[in-house]
Write a protein that holds these residues in place. Sequence first.
Motif, PDB file in Angstrom:
ATOM      1  N   THR A  61       7.677   2.411  -9.022  1.00 22.85           N
ATOM      2  CA  THR A  61       7.156   1.487 -10.294  1.00 22.85           C
ATOM      3  C   THR A  61       5.853   1.024 -10.041  1.00 22.85           C
ATOM      4  OG1 THR A  61       9.420   1.524 -11.038  1.00 22.85           O
ATOM      5  CG2 THR A  61       7.866   0.020 -12.130  1.00 22.85           C
ATOM      6  N   LEU A  62       5.810   0.105  -8.749  1.00 19.41           N
ATOM      7  CA  LEU A  62       4.452  -0.584  -8.319  1.00 19.41           C
ATOM      8  C   LEU A  62       3.525   0.217  -8.252  1.00 19.41           C
ATOM      9  CD1 LEU A  62       6.171  -3.216  -6.096  1.00 19.41           C
ATOM     10  CD2 LEU A  62       5.417  -3.639  -8.668  1.00 19.41           C
ATOM     11  N   THR A  63       3.794   1.712  -8.002  1.00 19.97           N
ATOM     12  CA  THR A  63       2.628   2.318  -7.794  1.00 19.97           C
ATOM     13  C   THR A  63       1.706   2.692  -8.968  1.00 19.97           C
ATOM     14  OG1 THR A  63       3.526   3.874  -5.986  1.00 19.97           O
ATOM     15  CG2 THR A  63       2.102   4.986  -7.059  1.00 19.97           C
ATOM     16  N   CYS A  64       2.398   2.512 -10.271  1.00 21.21           N
ATOM     17  CA  CYS A  64       1.706   2.780 -11.457  1.00 21.21           C
ATOM     18  C   CYS A  64       1.611   1.349 -12.219  1.00 21.21           C
ATOM     19  CB  CYS A  64       2.919   3.276 -12.552  1.00 21.21           C
ATOM     20  SG  CYS A  64       3.068   4.966 -12.228  1.00 21.21           S
ATOM     21  N   TYR A  65       2.088   0.356 -11.782  1.00 15.57           N
ATOM     22  CA  TYR A  65       2.011  -0.956 -12.088  1.00 15.57           C
ATOM     23  C   TYR A  65       1.420  -1.718 -11.061  1.00 15.57           C
ATOM     24  CZ  TYR A  65       4.607  -0.149 -16.308  1.00 15.57           C
ATOM     25  OH  TYR A  65       5.031   0.352 -17.642  1.00 15.57           O
TER      26      TYR A  65
ATOM     27  N   ASP B 299      10.549   1.104 -17.582  1.00 21.50           N
ATOM     28  CA  ASP B 299       9.924   2.024 -16.666  1.00 21.50           C
ATOM     29  C   ASP B 299      10.566   1.965 -15.344  1.00 21.50           C
ATOM     30  OD1 ASP B 299       8.321   3.095 -18.667  1.00 21.50           O
ATOM     31  OD2 ASP B 299       6.610   2.545 -17.739  1.00 21.50           O
ATOM     32  N   TRP B 300      10.780   0.719 -14.801  1.00 24.68           N
ATOM     33  CA  TRP B 300      11.474   0.615 -13.598  1.00 24.68           C
ATOM     34  C   TRP B 300      13.111   1.276 -13.857  1.00 24.68           C
ATOM     35  CZ3 TRP B 300      13.292  -4.759 -11.117  1.00 24.68           C
ATOM     36  CH2 TRP B 300      13.902  -4.277  -9.927  1.00 24.68           C
TER      37      TRP B 300
ATOM     38  N   GLN C  33      19.418  -0.857  -2.140  1.00 22.28           N
ATOM     39  CA  GLN C  33      18.240   0.362  -1.649  1.00 22.28           C
ATOM     40  C   GLN C  33      17.865   1.326  -2.623  1.00 22.28           C
ATOM     41  OE1 GLN C  33      17.074   0.241   1.393  1.00 22.28           O
ATOM     42  NE2 GLN C  33      15.618   1.583   0.481  1.00 22.28           N
ATOM     43  N   LEU C  34      18.737   1.388  -3.720  1.00 24.35           N
ATOM     44  CA  LEU C  34      18.436   2.467  -4.800  1.00 24.35           C
ATOM     45  C   LEU C  34      17.192   1.622  -5.888  1.00 24.35           C
ATOM     46  CD1 LEU C  34      19.174   4.883  -6.852  1.00 24.35           C
ATOM     47  CD2 LEU C  34      20.888   3.343  -7.858  1.00 24.35           C
ATOM     48  N   LEU C  35      17.638   0.224  -6.014  1.00 24.23           N
ATOM     49  CA  LEU C  35      16.543  -0.203  -6.676  1.00 24.23           C
ATOM     50  C   LEU C  35      15.093  -0.800  -6.090  1.00 24.23           C
ATOM     51  CD1 LEU C  35      19.082  -3.043  -8.343  1.00 24.23           C
ATOM     52  CD2 LEU C  35      17.858  -1.510  -9.610  1.00 24.23           C
ATOM     53  N   ALA C  36      15.494  -1.027  -4.592  1.00 26.51           N
ATOM     54  CA  ALA C  36      14.126  -0.927  -3.875  1.00 26.51           C
ATOM     55  C   ALA C  36      13.360   0.381  -3.914  1.00 26.51           C
ATOM     56  CB  ALA C  36      14.390  -1.266  -2.349  1.00 26.51           C
ATOM     57  N   ASN C  37      13.957   1.254  -3.737  1.00 29.87           N
ATOM     58  CA  ASN C  37      13.196   2.586  -3.843  1.00 29.87           C
ATOM     59  C   ASN C  37      12.594   2.872  -5.259  1.00 29.87           C
ATOM     60  OD1 ASN C  37      14.065   3.147  -1.339  1.00 29.87           O
ATOM     61  ND2 ASN C  37      15.508   4.751  -1.938  1.00 29.87           N
TER      62      ASN C  37
END
Length: 436
Positions: free
Chosen positions: A71-75, A171-172, A62-66
């Motif tokens: 990250t995908l918002t910027c990428y 960045d992730w 869940q930590l990585l998913a969040n």
Amino acid sequence: MVNVSIISKKTIKPLSPTPSTQRLHKLSLVDQVVSHSYIPLVFFYTKHQVATIPNGSKQLSQLLANSLSKTLTCYYPWAGSLKDNATIECDDHGAEFFEVQINSPMDKIVYHPDSRIKDLTFPQGTLWGSCIGRASTVAQLSHFECGGIALSVCVSHKVGDGCSAYYFLRDWAALTRNPNAKLAPCFVEDSLIPSPFDGPLVFPLVDSKPEECIQKRFVFSASKIRALKALVAHESGVTNPTRNEVVNALLYKCAVSANDNSGSFKPSQLIQCSNLRASMSPPLPPTSIGNILTVFSTPIYHEEQDLKLPKLVADIRKSKDNLSGRNNVEQNELVSEMLDAYRNGEAPYQQRNCDVYTNTSFLGFEFEKLDFGWGKPARGSIASGPANKIFILMNTPDRRGVEAFVNLNEQDMSVFENYKDLLQFATPIEQAHDLL
């Protein structure tokens, strides 16, 4: 037998919707001519590192998913869909995220001589596979029975090159450590090298064929690289030969010799990829996302006596230096090569009428420092492939050595991996526990 059991599969969408003004991501001419495959990278972390995470592995997924969602918002292009070979629709389709259990200790995966075992840490179908009809980003969190983990990430090559993949991962990792970290990727799109065609080029132009080769991994320690540099420096005329130059020259020399099984020398050439960001005028920031690269080539070698290490290193340096005197936007050798193949209906490099060996180096990127909050990876790796006669170089965890991923057909590999000239400097991965 090593088995992989899927624990869960999620679709991770950007935390915030992509603005309508950024809905269409225009691909440059270089983006269009590169493969539509994934760039598949994986990073291993020990059980001791996992133990430092609050609640251990229970909250890791869940930590990585969040953080991936942020990250995908910027990428956002890596959360989109390939509309055609000239456009990515940034539709917030999202990334695939798998969590799996592997019934093996981590070390037996990392150091296994068969790279296909290491490749189990990648989601099925992503090993340099096509991203058409699938998410542009696919990740997998693998748990080993020893308590260690692997995090693999496959990102669409259409969006960007190895440098782009590095900054996405950096960045992730930063957002996983600190949810308030600031990201500033710069998408160049088709502003640098626009396509001269009205519509998209018909793809695929480059097919990945990992099934046609096997991968073997070799570690060059810092001390062995120093010895290799000393061997060539006084004869090559090259000042301060680099790790990339000397390792690449040795791999190429041994691979060509391994291919010379008939007793008749086959003409061959070495082609290398080059990151153009720093050499552009004005220079682009390293966080520029896209396929901002070209290739440079050695001469075609027609005689075996040409394959002496000092000469090879000198030729590699000369061909690299020639890039600085060229307009790499208007005279991009990669684009020219691919367009010629496109117009003539041939495979890339076929018109050179020789065996072509290709090198990609990740030595300039700090993949070995990717810290998601539990320390630097015990090591990083890349999937087998994508095709025959390809070398890929990555830093060892101490950043002083080099790990080489050599992809050759089975016949050539059986000769290559036993060469004394190679083994004088390189250690096969299964014997490299103390070097990584």
